[in-house]
Scaffold this active site. Structure first.
Site, PDB file in Angstrom:
ATOM      1  CB  ILE A 187     -28.396   1.729  46.145  1.00 29.74           C
ATOM      2  CG1 ILE A 187     -29.231   1.956  47.406  1.00 29.74           C
ATOM      3  CG2 ILE A 187     -27.841   0.310  46.139  1.00 29.74           C
ATOM      4  CD1 ILE A 187     -30.431   1.046  47.518  1.00 29.74           C
TER       5      ILE A 187
ATOM      6  N   GLY B 275     -37.289   4.562  43.147  1.00 29.47           N
ATOM      7  CA  GLY B 275     -37.890   4.138  44.399  1.00 29.47           C
ATOM      8  C   GLY B 275     -36.914   3.421  45.288  1.00 29.47           C
ATOM      9  CD  GLU B 276     -35.566   2.560  50.760  1.00 28.82           C
ATOM     10  OE1 GLU B 276     -34.887   2.003  51.636  1.00 28.82           O
ATOM     11  OE2 GLU B 276     -36.107   3.666  50.919  1.00 28.82           O
TER      12      GLU B 276
ATOM     13  NE  ARG C 100     -27.903   5.818  40.071  1.00 21.48           N
ATOM     14  CZ  ARG C 100     -26.770   5.270  40.396  1.00 21.48           C
ATOM     15  NH1 ARG C 100     -25.699   5.487  39.667  1.00 21.48           N
ATOM     16  NH2 ARG C 100     -26.690   4.485  41.435  1.00 21.48           N
ATOM     17  CG  LEU C 101     -30.622  11.620  44.511  1.00 18.66           C
ATOM     18  CD1 LEU C 101     -29.618  12.773  44.446  1.00 18.66           C
ATOM     19  CD2 LEU C 101     -31.821  11.998  45.358  1.00 18.66           C
TER      20      LEU C 101
ATOM     21  CB  CYS D 233     -34.456   8.465  40.008  1.00 18.56           C
ATOM     22  SG  CYS D 233     -33.024   7.843  40.897  1.00 18.56           S
TER      23      CYS D 233
END
Length: 137
Positions: A51, A73-74, A47-48, A2
């Site tokens: 989730i 991020g993650e 946004r990609l 993102c």
């Protein structure tokens, strides 16, 4: 991956649009903006979707609408943090790891970063305290 962006100044929707266009390759699935009621805080997100494809759009706010986040991020430990926050009475409207940041901020303020395990960058605007902060980890 993102893209997050923002600035503080008077209202400049054109600048938000330009920033979104420049970062569109980082988040081709969606984009969103937040402009504070006084037009001084501007946050944006491209946004990609990975989730929670349906409810994970950003900027995202808490239930009261006074804390706003843009995030990329993650968060590796989000299932554990989510469970802890639910046990403390927090309600989630998505399954996105982004929402963890909002509720954890409500619990611990910016000391929340000590609990985060992952790779990320985010900006939170707390309209009650009139603070905007950027973090990365």
């Amino acid at each position: 991956m993102c893209g997050i962006f923002g600035f503080t100044s008077t209202n400049n929707k054109n600048l938000l649009n330009k920033m979104s266009e420049i970062l569109s390759h980082r988040g081709p699935d969606n984009s969103g903006y937040y402009i504070s009621p006084d037009n001084k805080v501007h946050l944006g997100h491209t946004r990609l979707s990975i989730i929670d494809l349906e409810k994970g759009d950003q900027p995202m706010c808490n239930e009261d609408g006074d804390i706003i986040i843009v995030y990329n991020g993650e968060l590796y430990n989000y299932p554990i943090l989510r469970k802890e926050l639910i046990e403390k009475g927090h309600r989630f409207k998505s399954n996105s790891d982004t929402e963890i940041f909002l509720h954890l901020y409500e619990e611990a303020g910016f000391s929340m970063v000590d609990r985060l395990d992952g790779i990320f960058a985010f900006a939170i605007f707390d309209s009650k305290k009139i603070i905007i902060s950027f973090f990365y980890g």
